[in-house]
Structure formats: C-alpha cells, structure tokens
Write an enzyme that holds these catalytic residues in place. Sequence first.
Site, PDB file in Angstrom:
ATOM      1  CE1 TYR A 123      -2.410  -3.604   1.168  1.00  0.00           C
ATOM      2  CE2 TYR A 123      -4.212  -1.827   1.036  1.00  0.00           C
ATOM      3  CZ  TYR A 123      -3.780  -3.072   1.087  1.00  0.00           C
ATOM      4  OH  TYR A 123      -4.741  -4.255   0.978  1.00  0.00           O
ATOM      5  CE  LYS A 171       4.886 -17.487   0.142  1.00  0.00           C
ATOM      6  NZ  LYS A 171       4.306 -18.880   0.353  1.00  0.00           N
ATOM      7  CG  ASP A 204       1.515 -20.290   2.195  1.00  0.00           C
ATOM      8  OD1 ASP A 204       2.001 -19.635   3.025  1.00  0.00           O
ATOM      9  OD2 ASP A 204       2.186 -20.880   1.203  1.00  0.00           O
ATOM     10  CG  ASP A 228      -7.178  -5.305   3.332  1.00  0.00           C
ATOM     11  OD1 ASP A 228      -8.141  -5.386   4.108  1.00  0.00           O
ATOM     12  OD2 ASP A 228      -6.984  -4.758   1.937  1.00  0.00           O
TER      13      ASP A 228
END
Length: 333
Positions: A123, A171, A204, A228
Amino acid sequence: MTQITLIPGDGIGPEITEAVKTIFAAAEVPVTWEVENAGITTHNAGGLLIPVSLIASLNKNRVALKGPITTPVGGGFKSINVTLRQMFDLYQNVRPAKSTVGIETPFKFVDIVLFRENTEGLYSGLEFYDERHGIADAIARVTKDGCDKICRAAFEYARKHKRKKVTVVHKANILKLAGSLFINSAKTIAPEYPEITLDDKIIDNMCMQLVNKPEQFDVVVTTNLFGDILSDLCAGLVGGLGVVAGANIGKDMAIFEAVHGSAPDIAGKGIANPTALLRSALMMLHHINEHEHANRIEAALEETFKHQEQCTGDLGGKASTQEFAQNVISHLQ
Ligand code: ATP
C-alpha cells in the site's frame, strides 16, 4: 464532553453512523460530533476527495469515527483510506475478532486481535508502468522502523491485556529481504516481553490454520496486505463483516472504522448491520477513557445478540438497521 470528528462516508456509511449516533445519544455518552465528509460525497458536490476542513477537524480533535469511504474508480485517484492513514501516520490497524454468544458460526472460541501494519508494504503507493514493454511494478516497501513500530505495538498490547502469544505472519521463505526484515524485527523485540510467546507462521499456512483451529491464535501481527486479507478471513470466523471493528492508531491520533467497505449491494436499503461501526465506536470510547459507557453499551449489544429476531438479516434476524439500534437501546441497563 469530548469532541469527535464524525465521517459518515458513503454506501451504507450514513445509515450505520446514524444508528451509532442514536445509541450514543440514548446512552448519554459525553461526546459531541463534528461532522465532516470525504470521498465520492464531497467529490460529487464539487469539492476535494479529502476536504481541507476534514484535515483541520482531525488535527484539532485527534479522534475520529469514520464510516466506509469509496474512492472513485478510474481517474487515478489514490485510495482515500490509505491517504488518511499515511497522512497522519496511523501505522497500527487493530482489528479484533471474537466469538459472540448468539452469533452462530462453526467456531466458538475465537479471540484474535490482529495488528496490521497500516502505511507500508503493497500500500506504499509505489507503482510504475512501463508502457513500452507492458510491465507494471508494484513495490511492497517495508522499513525497519515500520516493522519495529507495529511489532512493538502488538507486544505492548499483549502485555497490557495479559495475552499469552504473538504470532508473526509473513512470507519470508519467498520475500527473503522484506519478509525477513519483518520477522527479525519481531524476534529482536520479543525478549523484552519474556511472559509472551513468539510464534511465526507463513501466510498460506496461517490461512489454513485459521479455518482449521482458530482458537490457537491470540495476538497476530503482520504486514499491510496480509493483514487486510486475514482480517476479512477472521471476520468470517466470528459472524461476518457486519460485526468486526477496527482502529487506525498513530502516535497522537486515532480513526476508528469498521473492517467492512461501503457495501454498495445493500446501501440505501436500511438493512446493514451497524454492529461493526458500533464496536469501533466502543473501541474509541476505551481510547478516550470512557470505559463505563463502552462497557454499558457492549452489554446491551451482547444481550441483543441473544435474541436472533432482534438482529439484522446478516445474522439471521429481521430487524432493520434502525430497529436494531432501538433493540440495543432497549437493553441498556
Ligand atoms: P472494500 O474493498 O471497500 O473493503 P469490499 O469490496 O470488501 O469493500 P464490502 O463493502 O466490505 O466489500 O462488502 C462485502 C460484503 O459484505 C457485501 O456483500 C456486503 O453487503 C457485506 N457487508 C459489508 N458490511 C456489511 C454490514 N455492515 N452489514 C451487512 N452486510 C455487510
């Protein structure tokens, strides 16, 4: 009396803010509202997407309750929500998701407080398009300072609220630098909080674990985009977007708003659930140390959920937005 900036927003925003105002008035909460708008509403009226008067009001009051705001699509406008968060460095997006008696879901013991970094990552607004080669870049920039601030906020919250565990979601197996910066920040800060366990999950796996065994999570901290997505997932665990609150918090300003957007599919029908905004408003009351008023309204809200017919359609009830507000008021002790 504390003066609060109230941004009704658009879509279902005006309906749900009206419901919150009605409940606050009935409960005689000592706040006054300074109404300022933004987004499509002010844009269509010939003004700015973020009017100068709104910025002045925020700078003066330092606390706001905000309905959802739609950024016009096309025309290259930057998201209004993101702009406000970056303009006032509201780096913490705090989104609690808790199971509630009376709201039926397959999960009974969810009690998660999600800390989403709110100003960086995907963002950041760093997008570039190389038209000649047909290449678009979106840069997910994270800074050490940004990672440190949000991780510390999560640990501070955990300590203050006697929470046991902070889970860092990342991640880092793929994002070798940006992901590692985030998780290393948490690892560096964690020893200052020996009573709190640090856990980490790859995004994940986190999604799978959340729908499999959500009760294992306590405080969760993550980067902007993952936060989000995870907060909508967490909303699904506890009754949907109609019931989950949020706060955008900076060093000396806070804007409280529901997790959901402007819900254009149900706007104007008078059927939106005002709970998410009401709960955001209750977070706001705790923020300004009006704990008794917050607890009193929360008790009335929880009593309302025990009578399904008194709830809005998304919770299986029949009440309109305003009827729901009246039902909450009828349970005020
Ligand atoms: P954004 O991108 O702005 O976050 P979105 O595209 O994710 O928005 P929402 O506006 O949050 O979408 O709505 C998603 C779904 O949830 C819609 O079907 C909407 O009707 C429903 N929904 C959202 N808020 C409420 C609410 N307060 N009461 C009932 N249903 C809601």
